[in-house]
Design a protein around this motif. Sequence first.
Motif, mmCIF file in Angstrom:
data_model
loop_
_atom_site.group_PDB
_atom_site.id
_atom_site.type_symbol
_atom_site.label_atom_id
_atom_site.label_comp_id
_atom_site.label_asym_id
_atom_site.label_seq_id
_atom_site.Cartn_x
_atom_site.Cartn_y
_atom_site.Cartn_z
ATOM 1 N N SER A 22 45.555 36.721 34.637
ATOM 2 C CA SER A 22 45.767 35.982 35.879
ATOM 3 C C SER A 22 46.540 36.819 36.893
ATOM 4 O O SER A 22 46.176 36.877 38.067
ATOM 5 C CB SER A 22 46.529 34.678 35.580
ATOM 6 N N GLU A 23 47.583 37.473 36.438
ATOM 7 C CA GLU A 23 48.408 38.252 37.355
ATOM 8 C C GLU A 23 47.653 39.458 37.906
ATOM 9 O O GLU A 23 47.769 39.789 39.085
ATOM 10 C CB GLU A 23 49.697 38.700 36.653
ATOM 11 N N ARG A 72 45.099 38.170 40.368
ATOM 12 C CA ARG A 72 45.810 37.674 41.555
ATOM 13 C C ARG A 72 46.266 38.841 42.431
ATOM 14 O O ARG A 72 46.135 38.796 43.657
ATOM 15 C CB ARG A 72 47.011 36.824 41.134
ATOM 16 N N ALA A 131 43.235 40.278 44.182
ATOM 17 C CA ALA A 131 42.801 39.378 45.257
ATOM 18 C C ALA A 131 43.694 39.537 46.488
ATOM 19 O O ALA A 131 43.212 39.644 47.622
ATOM 20 C CB ALA A 131 42.821 37.925 44.767
ATOM 21 N N GLU A 132 45.003 39.576 46.267
ATOM 22 C CA GLU A 132 45.939 39.714 47.387
ATOM 23 C C GLU A 132 45.776 41.061 48.085
ATOM 24 O O GLU A 132 45.824 41.154 49.314
ATOM 25 C CB GLU A 132 47.371 39.540 46.883
ATOM 26 N N TYR A 150 42.839 34.096 45.296
ATOM 27 C CA TYR A 150 42.752 34.353 43.852
ATOM 28 C C TYR A 150 41.570 33.599 43.246
ATOM 29 O O TYR A 150 40.812 34.155 42.449
ATOM 30 C CB TYR A 150 44.063 33.923 43.187
ATOM 31 N N ARG A 196 38.490 35.214 41.173
ATOM 32 C CA ARG A 196 38.303 34.739 39.793
ATOM 33 C C ARG A 196 36.884 34.220 39.608
ATOM 34 O O ARG A 196 36.243 34.460 38.574
ATOM 35 C CB ARG A 196 39.302 33.623 39.491
#
Length: 203
Positions: free
Chosen positions: A62-63, A66, A69-70, A76, A80
């Motif tokens: 997830s991190e 994320r 994505a940023e 995010y 995903r």
Amino acid sequence: MSGKVGSVTRERYDELVKLGRDWVATMSSAQWRLGDAAVEIEPMRSYGGANPSGKDDLFTVSEAIRMFAEDVGLAYTTVRSYRWVSSRWPKGRRRADVSHTIHKILASIPDEQERFEAVANPPPNPRGGQPRWTHDSAKRVVGWKVDSPESVQEKVEALHDLASDDAVAAVVTTDFLRRPAIASRAMADDTARHAVTDFGSSG
């Protein structure tokens, strides 16, 4: 073919459709690339395995996604989603003539072989011409509710959704029962007639 579509001539509309398909193809290419990059950063992992709880593993995934994505300026959830779609469609199974959005819907088909066969066999075009996937035709394949209901059952389901609120349902039912043909058919249904009778006697 003469006439107008919206505010443009049919000829201009056909030109815009051709351009639009090119734009969608370009957009789809970017979506595939982003999804593939996300899979490269964090390959899809099955639950369980070396880490049955999945807590640390899922947090790391997830991190990482994320952060990616940023850093590219997307949400995010968007990245995903792209990652999941890419994982469901190996590069050799993707269709250049089918949008990423359609691939995303058909990605919900659990069986891999059935999924690959489905994308290669679009349903008939309701307006004629070559068979082509649409948003709704793909949704029908996976059993999702469509945006533009066509069959009686789809229209009934859409009405149920709109009338899920009791206040709305009461107004709609009252309006419908003012139509003699509908009232007659409703009262001919044993279940509906008994429901009305029971409600009246309990009031």
